[in-house]
Scaffold this active site. Structure first.
Site, PDB file in Angstrom:
ATOM      1  N   LYS A  15       0.832  -1.212   0.000  1.00 31.37           N
ATOM      2  CA  LYS A  15       0.000   0.000   0.000  1.00 31.37           C
ATOM      3  C   LYS A  15       0.865   1.262   0.000  1.00 31.37           C
ATOM      4  O   LYS A  15       0.634   2.192  -0.771  1.00 31.37           O
ATOM      5  CB  LYS A  15      -0.932   0.009   1.231  1.00 31.37           C
ATOM      6  N   ARG A  88      -9.345   1.205   9.478  1.00 33.98           N
ATOM      7  CA  ARG A  88      -8.819  -0.126   9.771  1.00 33.98           C
ATOM      8  C   ARG A  88      -9.812  -1.000  10.512  1.00 33.98           C
ATOM      9  O   ARG A  88      -9.504  -2.127  10.866  1.00 33.98           O
ATOM     10  CB  ARG A  88      -7.589   0.027  10.634  1.00 33.98           C
ATOM     11  N   ARG A 122      11.890  -5.677   3.986  1.00 26.32           N
ATOM     12  CA  ARG A 122      11.674  -4.223   3.834  1.00 26.32           C
ATOM     13  C   ARG A 122      12.732  -3.409   4.574  1.00 26.32           C
ATOM     14  O   ARG A 122      13.146  -3.760   5.678  1.00 26.32           O
ATOM     15  CB  ARG A 122      10.287  -3.838   4.356  1.00 26.32           C
ATOM     16  N   ARG A 155      11.679  -1.595  10.620  1.00 23.31           N
ATOM     17  CA  ARG A 155      10.690  -1.110  11.586  1.00 23.31           C
ATOM     18  C   ARG A 155      10.597  -2.020  12.800  1.00 23.31           C
ATOM     19  O   ARG A 155      10.828  -3.217  12.710  1.00 23.31           O
ATOM     20  CB  ARG A 155       9.312  -1.014  10.899  1.00 23.31           C
ATOM     21  N   ARG A 166      -0.053  -8.643  13.608  1.00 23.15           N
ATOM     22  CA  ARG A 166      -0.643  -7.664  12.678  1.00 23.15           C
ATOM     23  C   ARG A 166      -1.516  -8.352  11.633  1.00 23.15           C
ATOM     24  O   ARG A 166      -2.565  -7.826  11.251  1.00 23.15           O
ATOM     25  CB  ARG A 166       0.482  -6.856  11.997  1.00 23.15           C
TER      26      ARG A 166
HETATM   27  P1  AP5 Z   1       4.861  -1.611   1.700  1.00 27.47           P
HETATM   28  O1  AP5 Z   1       4.501  -0.714   0.551  1.00 27.47           O
HETATM   29  O2  AP5 Z   1       5.667  -1.060   2.810  1.00 27.47           O
HETATM   30  O3  AP5 Z   1       3.554  -2.368   2.245  1.00 27.47           O
HETATM   31  P2  AP5 Z   1       2.359  -1.829   3.125  1.00 27.47           P
HETATM   32  O4  AP5 Z   1       1.123  -2.505   2.628  1.00 27.47           O
HETATM   33  O5  AP5 Z   1       2.350  -0.335   3.139  1.00 27.47           O
HETATM   34  O6  AP5 Z   1       2.786  -2.437   4.523  1.00 27.47           O
HETATM   35  P3  AP5 Z   1       2.749  -1.844   6.002  1.00 27.47           P
HETATM   36  O7  AP5 Z   1       3.496  -2.844   6.850  1.00 27.47           O
HETATM   37  O8  AP5 Z   1       3.254  -0.446   6.041  1.00 27.47           O
HETATM   38  O9  AP5 Z   1       1.253  -1.877   6.260  1.00 27.47           O
HETATM   39  P4  AP5 Z   1       0.516  -1.794   7.584  1.00 27.47           P
HETATM   40  O10 AP5 Z   1      -0.821  -1.415   7.101  1.00 27.47           O
HETATM   41  O11 AP5 Z   1       0.560  -2.987   8.442  1.00 27.47           O
HETATM   42  O12 AP5 Z   1       1.375  -0.717   8.431  1.00 27.47           O
HETATM   43  P5  AP5 Z   1       1.072   0.760   8.880  1.00 27.47           P
HETATM   44  O13 AP5 Z   1       2.332   1.502   8.810  1.00 27.47           O
HETATM   45  O14 AP5 Z   1      -0.133   1.305   8.178  1.00 27.47           O
HETATM   46  O15 AP5 Z   1       5.621  -2.865   1.036  1.00 27.47           O
HETATM   47  C1  AP5 Z   1       6.154  -3.900   1.852  1.00 27.47           C
HETATM   48  C2  AP5 Z   1       7.492  -4.377   1.243  1.00 27.47           C
HETATM   49  O16 AP5 Z   1       7.225  -5.020   0.002  1.00 27.47           O
HETATM   50  C3  AP5 Z   1       8.489  -3.258   0.917  1.00 27.47           C
HETATM   51  O17 AP5 Z   1       9.768  -3.724   1.170  1.00 27.47           O
HETATM   52  C4  AP5 Z   1       8.300  -2.996  -0.588  1.00 27.47           C
HETATM   53  O18 AP5 Z   1       9.489  -2.535  -1.192  1.00 27.47           O
HETATM   54  C5  AP5 Z   1       7.894  -4.371  -1.078  1.00 27.47           C
HETATM   55  N1  AP5 Z   1       6.904  -4.355  -2.163  1.00 27.47           N
HETATM   56  C6  AP5 Z   1       5.795  -3.583  -2.240  1.00 27.47           C
HETATM   57  N2  AP5 Z   1       5.083  -3.899  -3.328  1.00 27.47           N
HETATM   58  C7  AP5 Z   1       5.766  -4.915  -3.945  1.00 27.47           C
HETATM   59  C8  AP5 Z   1       5.532  -5.676  -5.128  1.00 27.47           C
HETATM   60  N3  AP5 Z   1       4.448  -5.486  -5.888  1.00 27.47           N
HETATM   61  N4  AP5 Z   1       6.434  -6.635  -5.437  1.00 27.47           N
HETATM   62  C9  AP5 Z   1       7.534  -6.879  -4.677  1.00 27.47           C
HETATM   63  N5  AP5 Z   1       7.803  -6.171  -3.545  1.00 27.47           N
HETATM   64  C10 AP5 Z   1       6.926  -5.207  -3.185  1.00 27.47           C
HETATM   65  O19 AP5 Z   1       0.628   0.542  10.411  1.00 27.47           O
HETATM   66  C11 AP5 Z   1       1.550   0.202  11.416  1.00 27.47           C
HETATM   67  C12 AP5 Z   1       0.870   0.213  12.781  1.00 27.47           C
HETATM   68  O20 AP5 Z   1       0.362   1.537  13.079  1.00 27.47           O
HETATM   69  C13 AP5 Z   1      -0.356  -0.701  12.954  1.00 27.47           C
HETATM   70  O21 AP5 Z   1       0.016  -2.041  13.267  1.00 27.47           O
HETATM   71  C14 AP5 Z   1      -1.091  -0.005  14.116  1.00 27.47           C
HETATM   72  O22 AP5 Z   1      -0.497  -0.295  15.363  1.00 27.47           O
HETATM   73  C15 AP5 Z   1      -0.876   1.469  13.795  1.00 27.47           C
HETATM   74  N6  AP5 Z   1      -1.940   2.029  12.944  1.00 27.47           N
HETATM   75  C16 AP5 Z   1      -1.790   2.505  11.683  1.00 27.47           C
HETATM   76  N7  AP5 Z   1      -2.970   2.929  11.199  1.00 27.47           N
HETATM   77  C17 AP5 Z   1      -3.889   2.711  12.170  1.00 27.47           C
HETATM   78  C18 AP5 Z   1      -5.291   2.916  12.253  1.00 27.47           C
HETATM   79  N8  AP5 Z   1      -6.006   3.393  11.216  1.00 27.47           N
HETATM   80  N9  AP5 Z   1      -5.919   2.565  13.412  1.00 27.47           N
HETATM   81  C19 AP5 Z   1      -5.231   2.068  14.463  1.00 27.47           C
HETATM   82  N10 AP5 Z   1      -3.910   1.829  14.430  1.00 27.47           N
HETATM   83  C20 AP5 Z   1      -3.227   2.146  13.300  1.00 27.47           C
END
Ligand code: AP5
Length: 211
Positions: A15, A88, A122, A155, A166
């Protein structure tokens, strides 16, 4: 072209990677709740102190904290926004509905095996949040961001135990949003197992060419 977009999908589906590309293409504000929370944690702000234990353990930060944070950013995004990481759960989706009209929801799907491999490789830039992968998106110089030259890090929520937590939270709390937004006729499915260029191209086919 004013457009309000939501990205849904499991951790590691890509994402954040695709959000950066789409927000540039459509000139909309990229709002990543994860990035905002991690910045606040690093700076030890009041919000960061409240959020730290939830983020580090893979649990959701309380809805009121996150919704307040998102509202102020949506209010400032006069050209439209791309939400990455919000909503979420159903409570957050209802709160968002009360704030603003959403135009498109892109649902990124990828199996557990794929997302675990992506998360384990990552690397993220400490300064500009650029996202790399040791195999799929390697930086030109090991451990150094191509864009701003700062160091890359893993991270704190990327340990195997926290990744499992997660994924469980995603299945229980976030996946029900697929039906929520399908019922609202806003949802498009995106095959996130493809390479990055193909995923971006599929999103553009759904959203239109833009200006
Ligand atoms: P990446 O683009 O980083 O993937 P992502 O889907 O963004 O993954 P996240 O881990 O950031 O998602 P998340 O939703 O769990 O975390 P968030 O930060 O929102 O890609 C991943 C890897 O794959 C990278 O290395 C990239 O290079 C590679 N890649 C990407 N696409 C590819 C492809 N097509 N082919 C090959 N490789 C590829 O949330 C973190 C924490 O914050 C949560 O656990 C929670 O505690 C809190 N939080 C965040 N939002 C909320 C909310 N709304 N409510 C409550 N708590 C929240």
């Amino acid at each position: 072209m004013l457009m309000n977009i939501v990205l849904l999908g499991p951790p590691g589906a890509g994402k954040g990677t695709v959000a950066k590309r789409l927000s540039e293409r459509y000139s909309v504000t990229h709002i990543s709740t994860g990035d905002v929370l991690r910045e606040n944690i690093a700076e030890k702000t009041g919000l960061g102190l409240k959020a730290k234990e939830f983020v580090d353990s893979g649990m959701l930060v309380p809805d009121d904290v996150v919704t307040g944070m998102v509202k102020s950013r949506i209010d400032a995004a006069s050209e439209g926004f791309l939400l990455d990481g919000y909503p979420r759960n159903v409570a957050q989706a209802k709160a968002l509905k009360g704030l603003v009209e959403v135009d498109h929801v892109l649902n990124f799907s990828a199996p557990k095996k794929v997302v675990i491999e992506r998360l384990s490789g990552r690397r993220t830039c400490r300064k500009c949040n650029a996202i790399y992968h040791v195999k799929y998106v390697p930086p030109k110089r090991d451990g150094v961001c191509d864009i701003c030259g700062s160091g890359l890090y893993q991270r704190s929520d990327e340990t195997p135990e926290v990744v499992i937590e997660r994924l469980n939270v995603y299945m229980e709390e976030t996946k029900p949003l697929v039906d929520f937004y399908r019922n609202e006729e806003l949802l498009s499915d995106i095959d996130a197992t493809q390479d990055i260029e193909k995923v971006v191209a599929q999103c553009i086919r759904v959203l239109g060419q833009g200006n």
